[in-house]
Design a protein around this motif. Structure first.
Motif, PDB file in Angstrom:
ATOM      1  N   ARG A 103      47.848  26.390   2.903  1.00 21.93           N
ATOM      2  CA  ARG A 103      47.977  26.537   1.453  1.00 21.93           C
ATOM      3  C   ARG A 103      47.104  25.548   0.686  1.00 21.93           C
ATOM      4  O   ARG A 103      46.902  25.687  -0.522  1.00 21.93           O
ATOM      5  CB  ARG A 103      49.438  26.401   1.022  1.00 21.93           C
ATOM      6  CG  ARG A 103      50.057  25.036   1.216  1.00 21.93           C
ATOM      7  CD  ARG A 103      51.427  24.957   0.515  1.00 21.93           C
ATOM      8  NE  ARG A 103      52.353  25.928   1.061  1.00 21.93           N
ATOM      9  CZ  ARG A 103      53.379  25.616   1.853  1.00 21.93           C
ATOM     10  NH1 ARG A 103      53.596  24.345   2.182  1.00 21.93           N
ATOM     11  NH2 ARG A 103      54.183  26.542   2.311  1.00 21.93           N
ATOM     12  N   SER A 104      46.569  24.531   1.377  1.00 21.31           N
ATOM     13  CA  SER A 104      45.673  23.577   0.720  1.00 21.31           C
ATOM     14  C   SER A 104      44.213  24.023   0.727  1.00 21.31           C
ATOM     15  O   SER A 104      43.340  23.303   0.256  1.00 21.31           O
ATOM     16  CB  SER A 104      45.793  22.206   1.396  1.00 21.31           C
ATOM     17  OG  SER A 104      45.498  22.308   2.786  1.00 21.31           O
ATOM     18  N   ARG A 105      43.921  25.208   1.277  1.00 20.91           N
ATOM     19  CA  ARG A 105      42.547  25.710   1.270  1.00 20.91           C
ATOM     20  C   ARG A 105      42.089  25.973  -0.168  1.00 20.91           C
ATOM     21  O   ARG A 105      42.911  26.157  -1.069  1.00 20.91           O
ATOM     22  CB  ARG A 105      42.448  26.966   2.129  1.00 20.91           C
ATOM     23  CG  ARG A 105      42.546  26.655   3.608  1.00 20.91           C
ATOM     24  CD  ARG A 105      42.500  27.899   4.480  1.00 20.91           C
ATOM     25  NE  ARG A 105      42.514  27.541   5.907  1.00 20.91           N
ATOM     26  CZ  ARG A 105      42.569  28.407   6.901  1.00 20.91           C
ATOM     27  NH1 ARG A 105      42.615  29.710   6.636  1.00 20.91           N
ATOM     28  NH2 ARG A 105      42.568  27.995   8.155  1.00 20.91           N
ATOM     29  N   PRO A 106      40.778  26.014  -0.390  1.00 26.68           N
ATOM     30  CA  PRO A 106      40.273  26.028  -1.777  1.00 26.68           C
ATOM     31  C   PRO A 106      40.760  27.177  -2.648  1.00 26.68           C
ATOM     32  O   PRO A 106      41.008  26.972  -3.844  1.00 26.68           O
ATOM     33  CB  PRO A 106      38.750  26.100  -1.573  1.00 26.68           C
ATOM     34  CG  PRO A 106      38.519  25.408  -0.274  1.00 26.68           C
ATOM     35  CD  PRO A 106      39.693  25.789   0.591  1.00 26.68           C
ATOM     36  N   ILE A 107      40.915  28.389  -2.111  1.00 27.94           N
ATOM     37  CA  ILE A 107      41.337  29.508  -2.971  1.00 27.94           C
ATOM     38  C   ILE A 107      42.820  29.420  -3.320  1.00 27.94           C
ATOM     39  O   ILE A 107      43.172  29.407  -4.510  1.00 27.94           O
ATOM     40  CB  ILE A 107      40.975  30.860  -2.335  1.00 27.94           C
ATOM     41  CG1 ILE A 107      39.454  31.006  -2.251  1.00 27.94           C
ATOM     42  CG2 ILE A 107      41.556  32.008  -3.152  1.00 27.94           C
ATOM     43  CD1 ILE A 107      38.985  32.275  -1.568  1.00 27.94           C
ATOM     44  N   PRO A 108      43.754  29.329  -2.333  1.00 28.76           N
ATOM     45  CA  PRO A 108      45.171  29.247  -2.729  1.00 28.76           C
ATOM     46  C   PRO A 108      45.522  27.983  -3.503  1.00 28.76           C
ATOM     47  O   PRO A 108      46.475  27.990  -4.296  1.00 28.76           O
ATOM     48  CB  PRO A 108      45.924  29.311  -1.389  1.00 28.76           C
ATOM     49  CG  PRO A 108      44.935  28.948  -0.357  1.00 28.76           C
ATOM     50  CD  PRO A 108      43.609  29.412  -0.862  1.00 28.76           C
TER      51      PRO A 108
END
Length: 313
Positions: A103-108
């Motif tokens: 969930r820490s990836r750039p889109i989410p």
């Protein structure tokens, strides 16, 4: 608690990576989309390319253009891994937001918009295509064809327990492409090497998938880790054995006896490293699974010097 630091770091990135420390701040979200902060994927995409190239050189002799093929594969692996990961994150943005590790990836996490990600994906793919155009026409055709498994992979976990097969199809395509870039054709050796690489991907990506089995079960995402449950070792041994057997078959069909003997030592050493990973696997410990997954860079690197020596004989 959020999985994203104040600097936007991704939860499962390598700590202290160059993106988080050195890259210009506006570029960091896009480099994170490309997984530049997690270089293991670039290695796993690149190594089959170099296997295929060195096996072809050992079979037919060195050519000066091989230096560019090796360099072009390295640049292309970085860019196409980035484009593929960007496409994966666009396709999985809702799933990633529901999984603790992603969930820490750039889109989410809101660092990059979907539109911005798509523009970034196309830019990486276009530069890769320019590099591809410098190769033999057979390799160019194979490079274009490789887009099919890349496009399908993000959706595989929605309809099959075996999405790792689709990852293997995409990640090991370089064994075919690099052989064709050198020889201008295909044959049994690169096909066997490609199949061995797919078995290797099933091995390492199943280990990787054990990090997410609980979240995947909650949201209905499929994987070999969920399929195998608490008994993955017989399957993983089978994947390791298939990797060794198929790589050995590729060597034996490509090379005369003395170079083949040298290359087979490398295949054996690669198999030993996979056995070492199995001896330390703890499927209930995500940190161990991640560490062993990353160790597959060394698994793939082990084979290279043996193929290089075989090419020099």
């Amino acid at each position: 608690m959020s999985d994203t630091t104040d600097q936007g770091q991704v939860a499962d990135a390598v700590k202290g990576n160059w993106v988080d420390r050195l890259a210009p701040t506006p570029a960091r979200p896009f480099l994170r989309l490309s997984r530049a902060d997690r270089p293991i994927g670039t290695w796993l995409l690149l190594l089959p390319c170099w296997w295929g190239l060195l096996l072809a050189v050992a079979a037919t002799g060195f050519r000066p253009a091989d230096i560019w093929i090796a360099a072009g594969c390295a640049i292309g692996a970085f860019l196409m891994r980035g484009a593929g990961c960007t496409w994966n994150d666009v396709s999985d943005r809702d799933i990633d937001g529901a999984v603790a590790r992603t969930r820490s990836r750039p889109i989410p996490s809101g660092q990059v918009s979907v539109r911005g990600a798509l523009v970034w994906m196309v830019a990486q793919a276009l530069v890769s295509f320019v590099i591809l155009l410098t190769f033999h026409p057979t390799a160019i055709a194979l490079g274009v064809l490789s887009l099919l498994p890349v496009a399908v992979y993000p959706f595989a976990k929605r309809f099959t327990w075996w999405p790792q097969v689709f990852l293997g199809l995409a990640f090991n395509w370089g064994a075919l492409l690099a052989w064709a870039a050198h020889t201008g054709s295909l044959g049994w050796p690169p096909v066997l090497l490609y199949l061995g690489g797919i078995a290797w991907t099933l091995f390492y990506d199943t280990i990787y998938a054990y990090q997410d089995v609980e979240d995947d079960a909650l949201i209905g995402v499929k994987s070999t880790a969920r399929r195998f449950g608490d008994r993955p070792r017989p399957w993983l041994r089978g994947f390791a054995a298939a990797t060794v057997a198929l790589a050995a078959a590729a060597v034996l069909t490509a090379l005369p006896p003395l170079p083949a003997m040298v290359a087979l030592l490398g295949v054996w050493a690669m198999g030993w490293h996979m056995a070492w990973q199995l001896s330390r696997l703890e499927i209930d410990d995500p940190a161990t699974c991640l560490r062993l997954f990353r160790a597959n860079r060394e698994t793939g690197l082990i084979l290279l010097p043996f193929l290089a020596v075989a090419a020099a004989l």
